[in-house]
Design a protein around this motif. Structure first.
Motif, PDB file in Angstrom:
ATOM      1  N   TRP A  25       0.836  -1.193   0.000  1.00  0.00           N
ATOM      2  CA  TRP A  25       0.000   0.000   0.000  1.00  0.00           C
ATOM      3  C   TRP A  25       0.875   1.249   0.000  1.00  0.00           C
ATOM      4  CZ3 TRP A  25      -0.774   4.372   2.812  1.00  0.00           C
ATOM      5  CH2 TRP A  25      -1.962   5.060   2.604  1.00  0.00           C
ATOM      6  N   ILE A  26       1.880   1.260   0.875  1.00  0.00           N
ATOM      7  CA  ILE A  26       2.781   2.413   0.977  1.00  0.00           C
ATOM      8  C   ILE A  26       3.505   2.651  -0.343  1.00  0.00           C
ATOM      9  CG2 ILE A  26       4.879   3.296   2.094  1.00  0.00           C
ATOM     10  CD1 ILE A  26       3.894   1.767   4.645  1.00  0.00           C
ATOM     11  N   LEU A  27       4.068   1.606  -0.918  1.00  0.00           N
ATOM     12  CA  LEU A  27       4.818   1.758  -2.161  1.00  0.00           C
ATOM     13  C   LEU A  27       3.921   2.191  -3.316  1.00  0.00           C
ATOM     14  CD1 LEU A  27       7.280  -1.246  -1.846  1.00  0.00           C
ATOM     15  CD2 LEU A  27       7.654   1.158  -1.243  1.00  0.00           C
ATOM     16  N   GLN A  28       2.676   1.719  -3.350  1.00  0.00           N
ATOM     17  CA  GLN A  28       1.749   2.149  -4.396  1.00  0.00           C
ATOM     18  C   GLN A  28       1.395   3.620  -4.230  1.00  0.00           C
ATOM     19  OE1 GLN A  28       0.645   0.319  -7.157  1.00  0.00           O
ATOM     20  NE2 GLN A  28       0.020   2.374  -7.755  1.00  0.00           N
ATOM     21  N   LYS A  29       1.178   4.069  -2.989  1.00  0.00           N
ATOM     22  CA  LYS A  29       0.851   5.472  -2.739  1.00  0.00           C
ATOM     23  C   LYS A  29       2.031   6.379  -3.082  1.00  0.00           C
ATOM     24  CE  LYS A  29      -3.339   4.903  -1.401  1.00  0.00           C
ATOM     25  NZ  LYS A  29      -4.466   5.349  -2.196  1.00  0.00           N
ATOM     26  N   VAL A  30       3.253   5.920  -2.842  1.00  0.00           N
ATOM     27  CA  VAL A  30       4.435   6.684  -3.254  1.00  0.00           C
ATOM     28  C   VAL A  30       4.440   6.813  -4.767  1.00  0.00           C
ATOM     29  CG1 VAL A  30       6.954   6.634  -3.432  1.00  0.00           C
ATOM     30  CG2 VAL A  30       5.869   6.116  -1.244  1.00  0.00           C
ATOM     31  N   LYS A  31       4.201   5.705  -5.456  1.00  0.00           N
ATOM     32  CA  LYS A  31       4.171   5.703  -6.923  1.00  0.00           C
ATOM     33  C   LYS A  31       3.088   6.638  -7.461  1.00  0.00           C
ATOM     34  CE  LYS A  31       3.767   2.516 -10.801  1.00  0.00           C
ATOM     35  NZ  LYS A  31       3.540   1.126 -11.201  1.00  0.00           N
ATOM     36  N   ASP A  32       1.933   6.686  -6.786  1.00  0.00           N
ATOM     37  CA  ASP A  32       0.810   7.528  -7.195  1.00  0.00           C
ATOM     38  C   ASP A  32       0.997   8.994  -6.786  1.00  0.00           C
ATOM     39  OD1 ASP A  32      -0.369   5.232  -8.169  1.00  0.00           O
ATOM     40  OD2 ASP A  32      -1.744   5.003  -6.462  1.00  0.00           O
ATOM     41  N   GLY A  33       2.042   9.285  -6.012  1.00  0.00           N
ATOM     42  CA  GLY A  33       2.279  10.651  -5.547  1.00  0.00           C
ATOM     43  C   GLY A  33       1.410  11.054  -4.378  1.00  0.00           C
ATOM     44  N   LYS A  34       0.866  10.079  -3.655  1.00  0.00           N
ATOM     45  CA  LYS A  34      -0.040  10.367  -2.539  1.00  0.00           C
ATOM     46  C   LYS A  34       0.575  10.069  -1.171  1.00  0.00           C
ATOM     47  CE  LYS A  34      -4.060   9.749  -5.386  1.00  0.00           C
ATOM     48  NZ  LYS A  34      -5.336   9.096  -5.594  1.00  0.00           N
ATOM     49  N   PHE A  35       1.853   9.738  -1.158  1.00  0.00           N
ATOM     50  CA  PHE A  35       2.593   9.500   0.074  1.00  0.00           C
ATOM     51  C   PHE A  35       4.004  10.015  -0.161  1.00  0.00           C
ATOM     52  CE2 PHE A  35       4.807   6.983   3.321  1.00  0.00           C
ATOM     53  CZ  PHE A  35       3.959   7.195   4.405  1.00  0.00           C
ATOM     54  N   PRO A  36       4.667  10.534   0.867  1.00  0.00           N
ATOM     55  CA  PRO A  36       6.010  11.091   0.675  1.00  0.00           C
ATOM     56  C   PRO A  36       6.988  10.089   0.056  1.00  0.00           C
ATOM     57  CG  PRO A  36       5.205  11.573   2.881  1.00  0.00           C
ATOM     58  CD  PRO A  36       4.221  10.634   2.257  1.00  0.00           C
ATOM     59  N   LYS A  37       7.834  10.595  -0.828  1.00  0.00           N
ATOM     60  CA  LYS A  37       8.859   9.751  -1.431  1.00  0.00           C
ATOM     61  C   LYS A  37       9.979   9.516  -0.431  1.00  0.00           C
ATOM     62  CE  LYS A  37       8.166  10.978  -6.209  1.00  0.00           C
ATOM     63  NZ  LYS A  37       8.770  11.427  -7.457  1.00  0.00           N
ATOM     64  N   PRO A  38      10.535   8.314  -0.437  1.00  0.00           N
ATOM     65  CA  PRO A  38      11.661   8.039   0.466  1.00  0.00           C
ATOM     66  C   PRO A  38      12.954   8.615  -0.089  1.00  0.00           C
ATOM     67  CG  PRO A  38      11.174   6.106  -0.836  1.00  0.00           C
ATOM     68  CD  PRO A  38      10.131   7.124  -1.184  1.00  0.00           C
ATOM     69  N   LEU A  39      13.932   8.734   0.777  1.00  0.00           N
ATOM     70  CA  LEU A  39      15.282   9.124   0.390  1.00  0.00           C
ATOM     71  C   LEU A  39      16.071   7.855   0.101  1.00  0.00           C
ATOM     72  CD1 LEU A  39      15.987  11.600   3.303  1.00  0.00           C
ATOM     73  CD2 LEU A  39      15.241  12.183   0.996  1.00  0.00           C
ATOM     74  N   ARG A  40      16.886   7.872  -0.925  1.00  0.00           N
ATOM     75  CA  ARG A  40      17.731   6.718  -1.239  1.00  0.00           C
ATOM     76  C   ARG A  40      19.010   6.838  -0.414  1.00  0.00           C
ATOM     77  NH1 ARG A  40      17.171   2.421  -3.567  1.00  0.00           N
ATOM     78  NH2 ARG A  40      15.406   3.145  -4.768  1.00  0.00           N
ATOM     79  N   LEU A  41      19.227   5.868   0.476  1.00  0.00           N
ATOM     80  CA  LEU A  41      20.411   5.861   1.332  1.00  0.00           C
ATOM     81  C   LEU A  41      21.573   5.141   0.674  1.00  0.00           C
ATOM     82  CD1 LEU A  41      18.682   5.039   4.731  1.00  0.00           C
ATOM     83  CD2 LEU A  41      19.203   7.289   3.762  1.00  0.00           C
ATOM     84  N   SER A  42      21.246   4.139  -0.111  1.00  0.00           N
ATOM     85  CA  SER A  42      22.229   3.359  -0.856  1.00  0.00           C
ATOM     86  C   SER A  42      21.463   2.691  -1.997  1.00  0.00           C
ATOM     87  CB  SER A  42      22.885   2.313   0.052  1.00  0.00           C
ATOM     88  OG  SER A  42      21.994   1.258   0.339  1.00  0.00           O
ATOM     89  N   PRO A  43      22.151   1.950  -2.858  1.00  0.00           N
ATOM     90  CA  PRO A  43      21.416   1.306  -3.959  1.00  0.00           C
ATOM     91  C   PRO A  43      20.280   0.386  -3.503  1.00  0.00           C
ATOM     92  CG  PRO A  43      23.757   1.270  -4.406  1.00  0.00           C
ATOM     93  CD  PRO A  43      23.595   1.792  -2.994  1.00  0.00           C
ATOM     94  N   ARG A  44      20.368  -0.122  -2.279  1.00  0.00           N
ATOM     95  CA  ARG A  44      19.348  -1.072  -1.802  1.00  0.00           C
ATOM     96  C   ARG A  44      18.613  -0.629  -0.554  1.00  0.00           C
ATOM     97  NH1 ARG A  44      21.381  -7.139  -2.182  1.00  0.00           N
ATOM     98  NH2 ARG A  44      19.632  -7.166  -0.760  1.00  0.00           N
ATOM     99  N   ALA A  45      18.827   0.609  -0.120  1.00  0.00           N
ATOM    100  CA  ALA A  45      18.198   1.059   1.126  1.00  0.00           C
ATOM    101  C   ALA A  45      17.542   2.421   0.954  1.00  0.00           C
ATOM    102  CB  ALA A  45      19.241   1.133   2.241  1.00  0.00           C
ATOM    103  N   VAL A  46      16.321   2.541   1.468  1.00  0.00           N
ATOM    104  CA  VAL A  46      15.595   3.808   1.465  1.00  0.00           C
ATOM    105  C   VAL A  46      15.061   4.079   2.866  1.00  0.00           C
ATOM    106  CG1 VAL A  46      14.929   3.658  -0.964  1.00  0.00           C
ATOM    107  CG2 VAL A  46      13.386   2.784   0.792  1.00  0.00           C
TER     108      VAL A  46
END
Length: 64
Positions: A25-46
């Motif tokens: 749900w969280i990842l879909q809402k990020v994709k839809d622009g309805k939840f804050p985008k995460p920061l990329r900490l490394s290639p595999r971590a947000v």
């Protein structure tokens, strides 16, 4: 929110427990622009800024 918490970063599991929604749900809402985008900490971590997540929560309370 305490002043020292403004720069805190939350990993996905912490966001899940804070808002009570599942990973997909969280990842879909990020994709839809309805939840804050995460920061990329490394290639595999947000992570999300705690302040961004709390602002989103407060906005949901106001919308109801």
């Amino acid at each position: 929110m305490a002043q020292e918490d403004t720069g805190k970063l939350l990993r996905l599991e912490a966001v899940i427990s804070l808002i009570g929604m599942k990973r997909s749900w969280i990842l879909q809402k990020v994709k839809d622009g309805k939840f804050p985008k995460p920061l990329r900490l490394s290639p595999r971590a947000v992570a999300w800024r705690q302040s961004d997540v709390m602002e989103w929560i407060n906005a949901q309370e106001l919308a109801d």
